[in-house]
Enzyme design. Structure first.
Site, PDB file in Angstrom:
ATOM      1  N   GLY A 132       0.830  -1.195   0.000  1.00 29.19           N
ATOM      2  CA  GLY A 132       0.000   0.000   0.000  1.00 29.19           C
ATOM      3  C   GLY A 132       0.863   1.243   0.000  1.00 29.19           C
ATOM      4  O   GLY A 132       2.078   1.173   0.225  1.00 29.19           O
ATOM      5  N   HIS A 137      -1.701   2.249   9.074  1.00 25.98           N
ATOM      6  CA  HIS A 137      -0.386   2.808   8.718  1.00 25.98           C
ATOM      7  C   HIS A 137      -0.511   3.807   7.574  1.00 25.98           C
ATOM      8  O   HIS A 137       0.007   4.940   7.650  1.00 25.98           O
ATOM      9  CB  HIS A 137       0.525   1.639   8.324  1.00 25.98           C
ATOM     10  CG  HIS A 137       1.879   2.018   7.827  1.00 25.98           C
ATOM     11  ND1 HIS A 137       3.020   1.842   8.577  1.00 25.98           N
ATOM     12  CD2 HIS A 137       2.297   2.542   6.639  1.00 25.98           C
ATOM     13  CE1 HIS A 137       4.078   2.250   7.881  1.00 25.98           C
ATOM     14  NE2 HIS A 137       3.662   2.669   6.688  1.00 25.98           N
ATOM     15  N   GLU A 138      -1.217   3.437   6.501  1.00 25.35           N
ATOM     16  CA  GLU A 138      -1.276   4.300   5.321  1.00 25.35           C
ATOM     17  C   GLU A 138      -2.063   5.578   5.585  1.00 25.35           C
ATOM     18  O   GLU A 138      -1.723   6.646   5.065  1.00 25.35           O
ATOM     19  CB  GLU A 138      -1.880   3.542   4.134  1.00 25.35           C
ATOM     20  CG  GLU A 138      -1.097   2.310   3.698  1.00 25.35           C
ATOM     21  CD  GLU A 138       0.344   2.614   3.325  1.00 25.35           C
ATOM     22  OE1 GLU A 138       0.678   3.784   3.063  1.00 25.35           O
ATOM     23  OE2 GLU A 138       1.155   1.667   3.315  1.00 25.35           O
ATOM     24  N   HIS A 186       0.176   8.190   6.914  1.00 25.09           N
ATOM     25  CA  HIS A 186       0.849   8.988   5.883  1.00 25.09           C
ATOM     26  C   HIS A 186      -0.085  10.046   5.314  1.00 25.09           C
ATOM     27  O   HIS A 186       0.315  11.197   5.096  1.00 25.09           O
ATOM     28  CB  HIS A 186       1.335   8.088   4.749  1.00 25.09           C
ATOM     29  CG  HIS A 186       2.474   7.194   5.111  1.00 25.09           C
ATOM     30  ND1 HIS A 186       3.588   7.645   5.779  1.00 25.09           N
ATOM     31  CD2 HIS A 186       2.679   5.864   4.877  1.00 25.09           C
ATOM     32  CE1 HIS A 186       4.436   6.634   5.947  1.00 25.09           C
ATOM     33  NE2 HIS A 186       3.907   5.544   5.415  1.00 25.09           N
ATOM     34  N   HIS A 197       7.376   7.540   8.271  1.00 25.18           N
ATOM     35  CA  HIS A 197       7.824   6.322   8.935  1.00 25.18           C
ATOM     36  C   HIS A 197       8.658   6.715  10.151  1.00 25.18           C
ATOM     37  O   HIS A 197       9.263   7.796  10.182  1.00 25.18           O
ATOM     38  CB  HIS A 197       8.658   5.466   7.988  1.00 25.18           C
ATOM     39  CG  HIS A 197       7.851   4.815   6.903  1.00 25.18           C
ATOM     40  ND1 HIS A 197       8.162   4.935   5.573  1.00 25.18           N
ATOM     41  CD2 HIS A 197       6.731   4.047   6.966  1.00 25.18           C
ATOM     42  CE1 HIS A 197       7.277   4.257   4.855  1.00 25.18           C
ATOM     43  NE2 HIS A 197       6.403   3.713   5.673  1.00 25.18           N
ATOM     44  N   TRP A 219      11.477   5.911  11.032  1.00 26.06           N
ATOM     45  CA  TRP A 219      12.881   6.154  10.688  1.00 26.06           C
ATOM     46  C   TRP A 219      13.052   7.333   9.730  1.00 26.06           C
ATOM     47  O   TRP A 219      14.130   7.599   9.244  1.00 26.06           O
ATOM     48  CB  TRP A 219      13.496   4.900  10.074  1.00 26.06           C
ATOM     49  CG  TRP A 219      12.796   4.458   8.805  1.00 26.06           C
ATOM     50  CD1 TRP A 219      13.064   4.869   7.534  1.00 26.06           C
ATOM     51  CD2 TRP A 219      11.717   3.536   8.706  1.00 26.06           C
ATOM     52  NE1 TRP A 219      12.214   4.263   6.650  1.00 26.06           N
ATOM     53  CE2 TRP A 219      11.369   3.432   7.349  1.00 26.06           C
ATOM     54  CE3 TRP A 219      11.002   2.776   9.653  1.00 26.06           C
ATOM     55  CZ2 TRP A 219      10.343   2.605   6.894  1.00 26.06           C
ATOM     56  CZ3 TRP A 219       9.981   1.962   9.198  1.00 26.06           C
ATOM     57  CH2 TRP A 219       9.661   1.883   7.835  1.00 26.06           C
ATOM     58  N   ASP A 223      11.620  11.176  12.462  1.00 25.13           N
ATOM     59  CA  ASP A 223      10.300  11.361  11.851  1.00 25.13           C
ATOM     60  C   ASP A 223       9.656  12.686  12.236  1.00 25.13           C
ATOM     61  O   ASP A 223       8.446  12.877  12.039  1.00 25.13           O
ATOM     62  CB  ASP A 223       9.373  10.210  12.236  1.00 25.13           C
ATOM     63  CG  ASP A 223       9.155  10.111  13.746  1.00 25.13           C
ATOM     64  OD1 ASP A 223       9.786  10.878  14.508  1.00 25.13           O
ATOM     65  OD2 ASP A 223       8.358   9.243  14.160  1.00 25.13           O
ATOM     66  N   VAL A 240       8.973  13.801  15.141  1.00 27.28           N
ATOM     67  CA  VAL A 240       8.075  13.658  16.286  1.00 27.28           C
ATOM     68  C   VAL A 240       8.929  13.498  17.532  1.00 27.28           C
ATOM     69  O   VAL A 240       9.808  12.633  17.576  1.00 27.28           O
ATOM     70  CB  VAL A 240       7.131  12.448  16.120  1.00 27.28           C
ATOM     71  CG1 VAL A 240       6.247  12.279  17.348  1.00 27.28           C
ATOM     72  CG2 VAL A 240       6.279  12.599  14.866  1.00 27.28           C
ATOM     73  N   THR A 292       8.963   9.883  19.668  1.00 23.72           N
ATOM     74  CA  THR A 292       9.365   8.607  19.053  1.00 23.72           C
ATOM     75  C   THR A 292      10.883   8.617  18.939  1.00 23.72           C
ATOM     76  O   THR A 292      11.452   9.465  18.252  1.00 23.72           O
ATOM     77  CB  THR A 292       8.727   8.415  17.662  1.00 23.72           C
ATOM     78  OG1 THR A 292       9.096   9.488  16.816  1.00 23.72           O
ATOM     79  CG2 THR A 292       7.222   8.345  17.772  1.00 23.72           C
TER      80      THR A 292
END
Length: 710
Positions: free
Chosen positions: A189, A232-233, A236, A242, A244, A257, A259, A262
């Protein structure tokens, strides 16, 4: 910069996480967002400036609102439409599977998932309750009643990219989700960040999520392990990267990312033990349980990610801020507590397009737009021939294409019914091979796709495989796809051979060769998408194994402005020689071969000729072959039939007759036959009614023909 957190491992947390280690490593999820974003930026570098603007807005929004400190009293409601791209197979997923996906989304985005208890202790305080509720639309863009599910029968289900996003509903009113059978990029996806689809002229129709059907929900074609892919999608879609970052691939290097809560991470494509999940900052356990990772033990967003998503929804970039406005919620009908009842729309899916006769085919109701109370199915030459079940199981009894129809009715609107008819729903072949290898096909006769070979036209358009006597490599006929006058961009057409008994071939005879010819028209485009794929099946077409593929500019002979018609000369045709790998295990009694042509708008006519399985001839047909033509008349017959046989050189001819179990049922006829046209009379009066195969051998040539006895 991110906060760093030093923690002490707790044995109890380790025990809670042990069950994640049992997930199969074959269940790897790959998101295509980063790769698709890179491709878009290469074409439109201005996307970087748009993303930077949204990033500035996001930082200012978080600073001004501190949104994570308080939960909204009312959820943010987002109207959703699912566009189901399908070809009538299992990818035409059920309404129940879609509703199951909505349940999972609303659980994940409202911190109602029970597995938050498994979040490692150091991350428990950072679990975010996003407060978003996803609801299927009740009113479509034209003001009609809908259930928020839009089913589209299209070949694009095999492509799954930006140009497969058909029937896009206005992005300022709906979150568009497209489901596909396969994706050419190999991803499960992808979705674009809001800044990547904000201003370029054609991107509003590309805004949304593309995802494989078997990553939707936890039931039907999907599994619980895959059920968080859409979670997940959508992250985005709401401007989450992601974990990383988006400048490298997972497991490559530590990334950020944007944030705060995280930790830096390389990302995870498996679920690690906590003590092993501190690769970037020793002593800091990484958030491998985040929905924006690949670990397959994802069960949380963080408060910082919540802030980014709410910022995206508050921005006018890509019109996200209009989705949950009061006016839009009324316009899309999502405030209706009781779904509106519309006129039902009949649709169905089936477990397989190809099947052996007497093999079970499962049919699944996929009707939309209303509660369905009554079903009536009709099946051509099948058992049962009709059914009132929602999901019947059927066995088709004879060879060829079969018609299926479904009529559905809603009892609240008893005078409103809907019928879907598919005249080419299922192709059934005999359980045993119809012909015996070595096998040759030169497509000399116009009836070839009526009796032996199956021509499949996925989009039911004017571009398809058919027989022609205008062009050939040898003889007078070939199979061709009429692309010049009816070009269809991103089209798929195929032909499938009858079943062939390959079991008696020696290992060095496991070969396939053929000639083809293809030209482009008016030059070569920058991204040439055409390809030819050859595959084989030993189970009546249920499963296929690829044995050859060629694509791009290597596929074509050149560019031709007019309608391409190659001559019988060198340079006009390409020969393909394939040694069939032994590990494919195709020395079986019932093997079918499939030739698939993937066409673009630049494609000219395509021709296919002289298919040779098992090395029938030493070299080309015209060089050493004895048999030029063989026809039977009458066929079907009630007794005697005439074999019209044309030889390029005189010699002995042997004719043997076999039933579909491979038994010889008549004494072979042998005689010396002159060069040119000859007539041989065959007495089939003692044969039972049924289908038989004539094996005709002369010199170095062997040809097989089907004979039907009434």
């Amino acid at each position: 910069m991110k906060r760093t957190r030093f923690t002490t491992f707790l044995f109890s947390a380790l025990i809670l996480l042990l069950h994640f280690q049992s997930f199969s490593q074959s269940e790897t999820f790959r998101c295509g967002t980063d790769e698709m974003r890179r491709q878009r930026i290469a074409l439109h570098p201005e996307i970087l400036a748009e993303e930077a603007k949204l990033e500035d807005f996001t930082k200012q929004y978080i600073q001004n609102n501190k949104s994570s400190q308080a939960q909204r009293s009312e959820p943010i409601i987002i109207p959703v439409v699912f566009h189901i791209l399908h070809q009538g197979g299992a990818e035409n997923i059920s309404n129940e599977q879609i509703m199951d996906q909505l349940r999972i989304l609303n659980t994940d985005y409202n911190k109602r998932n029970a597995d938050t208890s498994l979040v490692i202790p150091s991350m428990q305080q950072y679990i975010g309750n996003i407060g978003i509720e996803f609801r299927l639309a009740n009113i479509d863009p034209k003001g009609n009643i809908t259930n928020g599910i839009d089913r589209i029968n299209t070949v694009q289900t095999f492509v799954g990219d930006d140009y497969s996003k058909l029937s896009s509903w206005p992005r300022e009113k709906y979150l568009n989700v497209w489901t596909a059978k396969t994706m050419r990029e190999g991803a499960a996806g992808y979705a674009y960040y809001p800044g990547g689809v904000s201003s370029i002229y054609n991107t509003p129709s590309m805004d949304g999520i593309m995802i494989l059907h078997n990553y939707v929900g936890s039931i039907g074609t999907s599994t619980p392990v895959r059920s968080r892919a859409l979670t997940h999608e959508i992250g985005h879609y709401l401007n989450l990267k992601h974990t990383w970052g988006d400048t490298n691939s997972p497991r490559m290097s530590c990334g950020d990312d944007e944030v705060d809560d995280t930790p830096l991470t390389k990302g995870w494509d498996f679920c690690p033990y906590p003590q092993n999940a501190q690769e970037c900052n020793p002593g800091v356990i990484e958030n491998y349980q985040n929905y924006m990772d690949y670990s397959y033990c994802s069960n949380m967003f963080t408060e910082g990610q919540k802030d980014r998503m709410l910022a995206a929804l508050s921005s006018t970039v890509s019109q996200r801020s209009n989705l949950y406005s009061g006016e839009n919620l009324i316009a899309t009908g999502v405030l209706n507590t009781v779904p509106l009842v519309g006129v039902p729309v009949a649709d169905f899916a089936l477990s397989k397009r190809y099947a052996c006769s007497n093999q079970s085919v499962y049919f699944y109701d996929a009707s939309d737009n209303a509660q369905i109370d009554e079903y009536y199915w009709e099946f051509d030459n099948a058992s049962p021939s009709s059914s009132t079940l929602k999901n019947p199981v059927v066995q088709f009894l004879d060879y060829g294409w079969h018609r299926v129809s479904l009529t559905v009715r809603n009892l609240d609107n008893p005078d409103k019914s809907s019928t879907k008819v598919d005249s080419f729903a299922v192709f059934t072949g005999y359980s045993n091979g119809l012909y015996y290898a070595p096998y040759y096909e030169g497509f000399e006769y116009s009836s070839i796709f009526d009796v032996d070979w199956a021509s499949v036209n996925y989009d039911q358009n004017n571009t398809r495989f058919q027989q022609t006597n205008e062009v050939s490599h040898t003889g007078t006929g070939s199979a061709f796809v009429n692309n010049y006058f009816t070009r269809a961009n991103r089209d798929i057409d195929e032909i499938v051979s009858p079943g062939i008994d390959m079991s008696s071939l020696a290992p060095d005879q496991m070969t396939l060769s053929f000639f083809y010819s293809l030209a482009s028209w008016n030059g070569f485009p920058p991204s040439w998408e055409d390809s030819l794929v050859v595959s084989a099946s030993s189970d009546c077409g249920v499963n296929w194994k690829n044995i050859y593929k060629i694509g791009g500019t290597r596929l074509v002979m050149g560019s031709w402005v007019g309608s391409w018609k190659p001559l019988q000369e060198a340079g006009s045709w390409k020969k393909v020689n394939i040694s069939i790998p032994s590990n494919l295990n195709l020395r079986q009694p019932n093997v079918r071969f499939r030739f698939q042509l993937f066409s673009s708008i630049q494609t000219n006519n395509f021709y296919l000729d002289d298919i040779n399985i098992g090395n029938v001839m030493v070299t080309g047909l015209n060089e050493t072959a004895s048999i030029e033509e063989a026809t039977l008349f009458p066929n079907p017959t009630n007794g005697y039939t005439i074999l019209n046989l044309s030889l390029l050189k005189a010699g002995k001819v042997s004719v043997a007759v076999y039933d579909l179990n491979g038994r010889e049922v008549m004494q072979p006829v042998e005689s010396f036959v002159n060069e040119g046209m000859n007539r041989m009379e065959l007495d089939g009066s003692m044969l039972n009614s049924g289908i038989y195969v004539l094996r005709i051998i002369s010199g170095d040539t062997q040809i097989q023909r089907k004979l039907v006895k009434d």
